[in-house]
Design a protein around this motif. Structure first.
Motif, PDB file in Angstrom:
ATOM      1  N   MET B 240       0.489 -17.890   2.475  1.00  0.00           N
ATOM      2  CA  MET B 240       1.810 -18.235   2.708  1.00  0.00           C
ATOM      3  C   MET B 240       2.260 -19.733   2.543  1.00  0.00           C
ATOM      4  SD  MET B 240       4.258 -15.993   3.617  1.00  0.00           S
ATOM      5  CE  MET B 240       5.744 -15.758   4.420  1.00  0.00           C
ATOM      6  N   SER B 244       4.256 -21.438  -0.217  1.00  0.00           N
ATOM      7  CA  SER B 244       5.548 -22.244   0.038  1.00  0.00           C
ATOM      8  C   SER B 244       5.550 -23.584  -0.535  1.00  0.00           C
ATOM      9  CB  SER B 244       5.845 -22.182   1.476  1.00  0.00           C
ATOM     10  OG  SER B 244       6.068 -20.739   1.936  1.00  0.00           O
ATOM     11  N   ALA B 245       4.447 -24.180  -0.274  1.00  0.00           N
ATOM     12  CA  ALA B 245       4.517 -25.652  -0.819  1.00  0.00           C
ATOM     13  C   ALA B 245       4.520 -25.656  -2.218  1.00  0.00           C
ATOM     14  CB  ALA B 245       3.132 -26.130  -0.426  1.00  0.00           C
ATOM     15  N   ALA B 247       6.053 -23.519  -4.297  1.00  0.00           N
ATOM     16  CA  ALA B 247       7.550 -22.969  -4.713  1.00  0.00           C
ATOM     17  C   ALA B 247       8.271 -24.121  -4.285  1.00  0.00           C
ATOM     18  CB  ALA B 247       8.171 -21.891  -3.754  1.00  0.00           C
ATOM     19  N   LEU B 248       8.003 -25.067  -3.367  1.00  0.00           N
ATOM     20  CA  LEU B 248       8.993 -26.265  -3.034  1.00  0.00           C
ATOM     21  C   LEU B 248       8.750 -27.396  -4.252  1.00  0.00           C
ATOM     22  CD1 LEU B 248      11.257 -27.122  -1.084  1.00  0.00           C
ATOM     23  CD2 LEU B 248       9.336 -28.296   0.014  1.00  0.00           C
ATOM     24  N   VAL B 249       7.500 -27.726  -4.351  1.00  0.00           N
ATOM     25  CA  VAL B 249       7.247 -28.977  -5.143  1.00  0.00           C
ATOM     26  C   VAL B 249       6.539 -28.797  -6.358  1.00  0.00           C
ATOM     27  CG1 VAL B 249       7.240 -30.576  -3.071  1.00  0.00           C
ATOM     28  CG2 VAL B 249       4.808 -29.561  -4.117  1.00  0.00           C
ATOM     29  N   ASP B 250       6.134 -27.558  -6.655  1.00  0.00           N
ATOM     30  CA  ASP B 250       5.510 -27.249  -8.102  1.00  0.00           C
ATOM     31  C   ASP B 250       4.210 -27.943  -8.201  1.00  0.00           C
ATOM     32  OD1 ASP B 250       4.974 -26.196 -10.348  1.00  0.00           O
ATOM     33  OD2 ASP B 250       6.419 -27.105 -11.355  1.00  0.00           O
ATOM     34  N   LEU B 251       3.156 -27.268  -7.690  1.00  0.00           N
ATOM     35  CA  LEU B 251       1.803 -27.740  -7.898  1.00  0.00           C
ATOM     36  C   LEU B 251       0.791 -27.219  -8.989  1.00  0.00           C
ATOM     37  CD1 LEU B 251       1.069 -27.393  -3.737  1.00  0.00           C
ATOM     38  CD2 LEU B 251       1.497 -29.728  -5.162  1.00  0.00           C
ATOM     39  N   GLU B 252      -0.018 -28.044  -9.413  1.00  0.00           N
ATOM     40  CA  GLU B 252      -1.048 -27.832 -10.159  1.00  0.00           C
ATOM     41  C   GLU B 252      -2.241 -27.305  -9.815  1.00  0.00           C
ATOM     42  OE1 GLU B 252      -0.094 -31.740 -12.565  1.00  0.00           O
ATOM     43  OE2 GLU B 252      -1.729 -30.714 -13.513  1.00  0.00           O
ATOM     44  N   SER B 278      -1.438 -14.224  -4.939  1.00  0.00           N
ATOM     45  CA  SER B 278      -0.887 -13.010  -4.886  1.00  0.00           C
ATOM     46  C   SER B 278       0.706 -13.324  -4.371  1.00  0.00           C
ATOM     47  CB  SER B 278      -1.576 -12.152  -4.130  1.00  0.00           C
ATOM     48  OG  SER B 278      -1.415 -12.760  -2.543  1.00  0.00           O
ATOM     49  N   ARG B 279       0.990 -14.598  -3.914  1.00  0.00           N
ATOM     50  CA  ARG B 279       2.395 -14.915  -3.433  1.00  0.00           C
ATOM     51  C   ARG B 279       3.012 -16.061  -4.265  1.00  0.00           C
ATOM     52  NH1 ARG B 279       3.950 -13.608   1.363  1.00  0.00           N
ATOM     53  NH2 ARG B 279       2.561 -12.526   2.973  1.00  0.00           N
ATOM     54  N   LEU B 280       2.698 -16.037  -5.665  1.00  0.00           N
ATOM     55  CA  LEU B 280       3.415 -16.996  -6.251  1.00  0.00           C
ATOM     56  C   LEU B 280       4.543 -16.542  -6.987  1.00  0.00           C
ATOM     57  CD1 LEU B 280       0.719 -18.863  -8.165  1.00  0.00           C
ATOM     58  CD2 LEU B 280       1.780 -19.776  -6.147  1.00  0.00           C
ATOM     59  N   LEU B 281       5.752 -17.313  -6.901  1.00  0.00           N
ATOM     60  CA  LEU B 281       6.896 -16.824  -7.519  1.00  0.00           C
ATOM     61  C   LEU B 281       6.566 -16.710  -9.079  1.00  0.00           C
ATOM     62  CD1 LEU B 281       9.731 -16.463  -6.829  1.00  0.00           C
ATOM     63  CD2 LEU B 281      10.255 -18.993  -7.539  1.00  0.00           C
ATOM     64  N   VAL B 282       5.980 -17.695  -9.696  1.00  0.00           N
ATOM     65  CA  VAL B 282       5.454 -17.511 -11.070  1.00  0.00           C
ATOM     66  C   VAL B 282       4.200 -17.284 -11.135  1.00  0.00           C
ATOM     67  CG1 VAL B 282       5.797 -18.805 -13.265  1.00  0.00           C
ATOM     68  CG2 VAL B 282       7.433 -19.524 -11.477  1.00  0.00           C
TER      69      VAL B 282
END
Lengths: 313, 313
Positions: B240, B244-245, B247-252, B278-282
C-alpha cells in the motif's frame, strides 16, 4: 515575449495570451466531438482568435489524462473523443501553426505550475497543488520545478492510499483518497446510503441528475446527516493522504483548488489544514494549506508558462 | 581522489576509504557514550586509522535521526548520547580535521545514494530505498539527485499512512507503514497477541529479550501462526505505502534493504513486489522492486559519496 496558453477540456478549449504573468487576452471555443483533427483545428482557431503566433514565443497546452511532456504526446485522455490512443498533439499543432514551438503537459500539472509561479504558491519552492473536483488530481513542484517523473505520472495524490481495504476508487483499487474526496465517488456513496435506507438531501436535490458541488454545499448548510458524514470522511482522508505526501517529499505548502473546494470555500481548506497538521511527523513543520487563488483561467495560464519550462526532467 | 565515509551508528562508528566507487580501506571504533566531544573524537580516530586526510577530497558522515544537510547539523538523534539538541557536526569535525571538507546527511539518505550510485539502483534515476529493520526508513532519489526537502525531512516512507485508524506507530500517529512493517512494532504486536491468549513461537524464542530479525525468520520457517499473520500484514502495508509513493512521485525502482529484509531474504522482497504491482495505478508501469545489494558497508559508502554530492537542493 508573450505566450499563448490553452486549457483543453472535455467541453471547451480555453485560450489566454499571457505577457509577463498577466493575461492580456482570452478566447474560448467549444471542444469538438469529432476526433483528433477537429480538436487540433479548434485549438488552431483559438490561437487565431488570440491574434495568431506572429508575436508569441510559443504555445503551451494543458490536456486532460496521461501526457508525455517530453514528446508532447497525449498518451490517453478518456474524456476527449479520439484520444483513447496516443496522440502526438505538440507535433500536430506545430504543423497547423507553421512550426511554432508547442509544449504539452497534463492539465493538473500546469495548474500547479500556475499557482506556484503566479498564485497562492508564489515564494514556495516545494508544493503540492490538489484539485478536489469530480476526481482528486495533483501536481507536484519540487525545488521549484514541476515533478513529472519518468513515466509522466507523478503527482497522483488522488490515488494515494488512505485505508487499506477501504472504499473502492474509480480506478478499481481500494482505499484511495479519491474514493473519499472526489465528488463523483461521494455521489456514488450518497446514493448507496440513500438506497440502503438513509434519506439525504443530496439525493433529493440532485434527483436523477449529477450531484453538483453546489448541491453538496447546500446540503451541508442545511445540516444534512449524510452530507456532513461524507465531508468529514473526505477531510479525514485528505488529512491522511496529504500528511503522507509531506512525509515522503517534505512540502512547504499545499494549495487546494477544484470545483468542490471552491464551492465549499475557505472553511473547507481550513479543516483540511487542521487534519493535515494533526498528522504531521514533525509538528513544528512550517507546512501551510491554502486555497488556490487563480480561478477559472488557472489551467490556461499554467499552459502558457510551459513555454518557458524545460520539458524534460 | 579518494574520500572517507563514516557511518555513525548507535553502537559503532564504521569508516571506509573509497576511491572511484571501490572500498580500499575500512576501520571501525565503538561509539562512545559520553556525548558530542567523545563522538567527534571517535570519528577523528576512525579517520586517522584510515590514513588521515592528507590525500582525500573530504569526509562524509551518515548520521541517524534528523539532519540538516545544508549546514551539516544533526538536528536530533535520540539514539546518540548528547545529540538530543542540534549539533553542528560538520563544523566540529572540520575543526578536528584541520579544516577538511565535511558533509553530513541522514544515514538512510546516504544508503539510498549508495545503492543508486554503486548498488542495486545503478541505472535508475528515480528510486526509493526502503530500509526495513527496527523501524522503516527511506531515502528518495529523484532525477538522479537525493531528495532532501526544505526541512531535510523527505523520504520518510515509514510514516506514510496505510490504514486510517489502524495500528499505532512509534511516532504516536495511527496507521503508518512502520506500525505494520517495523520490527519493533511487530514485536510489540506479537507480545500483545501472546498476552491476549494466542501463543507464538516469536515470544517463546525471544523470551524477555529483543525479538531479533532472526527470530522472525525462524518462527516463519516453522509456520508459526502469529508470525505468518504479522508478515502478511507487513507485506500488505508495504504494498500500500509503496504504491502510494509511486503514485505521488512516479518511481522506476524500489530497493529494499535493512535487517529484517536481509534475514527474510529475496522471497520477502518478491512478495513486496507482487503486493506493490497489484496496487499500481498504471499496471504496465516498469516499476521493479529489488533487494539492496551493498551489505554492511552501505551507509559508510554512501557517506563517502556525499563528498561529491551538492548539499543544497
Amino acid at each position: 515575449m508573450p505566450a499563448i496558453g490553452i486549457d483543453l477540456g472535455g467541453t471547451k478549449v480555453q485560450g489566454v495570451l499571457v505577457d509577463a504573468g498577466e493575461v492580456i487576452g482570452d478566447a474560448k471555443v467549444p471542444t469538438p466531438a469529432g476526433g483528433v483533427d477537429e480538436v487540433v483545428a479548434a485549438i488552431g482557431d483559438c490561437v487565431d482568435r488570440l491574434g495568431g503566433t506572429d508575436k508569441v514565443a510559443g504555445v503551451g497546452i494543458g490536456a486532460p489524462g496521461v501526457v508525455d511532456a517530453a514528446t508532447g504526446t497525449v498518451v490517453m485522455a478518456p474524456n476527449l473523443p479520439g484520444f483513447a490512443e496516443p496522440v502526438p498533439l505538440a507535433a500536430l499543432l506545430a504543423d497547423r501553426l507553421d512550426g511554432m514551438r508547442v509544449a504539452v503537459d497534463n492539465d493538473v500539472n500546469v495548474s500547479a505550475l500556475a499557482e506556484h509561479r503566479l498564485g497562492a504558491g508564489r515564494g514556495s519552492s516545494n508544493l503540492l497543488g490538489v484539485w478536489v473536483g469530480t476526481g482528486v488530481g495533483g501536481g507536484l513542484v519540487l525545488d521549484g520545478r514541476l515533478r513529472r517523473g519518468p513515466g509522466g505520472a507523478a503527482g497522483e495524490i488522488g490515488h494515494v492510499g488512505v485505508t487499506s481495504g477501504g472504499r473502492r476508487c474509480g480506478c478499481g483499487q481500494d482505499g484511495h483518497l479519491e474514493a473519499y474526496a472526489g465528488r463523483a465517488m461521494m455521489e456514488q456513496e450518497a446514493r448507496r446510503r440513500a438506497a440502503a435506507g438513509t434519506p439525504t438531501l443530496l439525493v433529493e436535490l440532485a434527483g436523477g441528475k449529477r450531484m453538483k458541488s453546489s448541491i453538496f454545499a447546500k446540503a451541508l448548510e442545511a445540516g444534512d446527516g449524510v452530507a456532513v458524514e461524507l465531508l468529514d470522511e473526505a477531510v479525514a482522508a485528505l488529512g491522511m493522504a496529504l500528511a503522507s505526501a509531506t512525509a515522503l517529499v517534505d512540502l512547504e505548502l499545499i494549495v487546494v483548488g477544484g470545483g468542490l473546494a471552491e464551492k465549499l470555500g475557505a472553511g473547507f481548506v481550513g479543516r483540511i489544514e487542521q487534519a493535515v497538521r494533526s498528522r504531521l511527523l514533525v509538528p513544528s513543520s512550517p507546512l501551510r494549506v491554502v486555497p488556490a487563488s487563480l480561478g477559472d483561467l488557472t489551467g490556461a495560464l499554467g499552459a502558457a508558462l510551459l513555454v518557458e519550462e524545460p520539458a524534460a526532467a
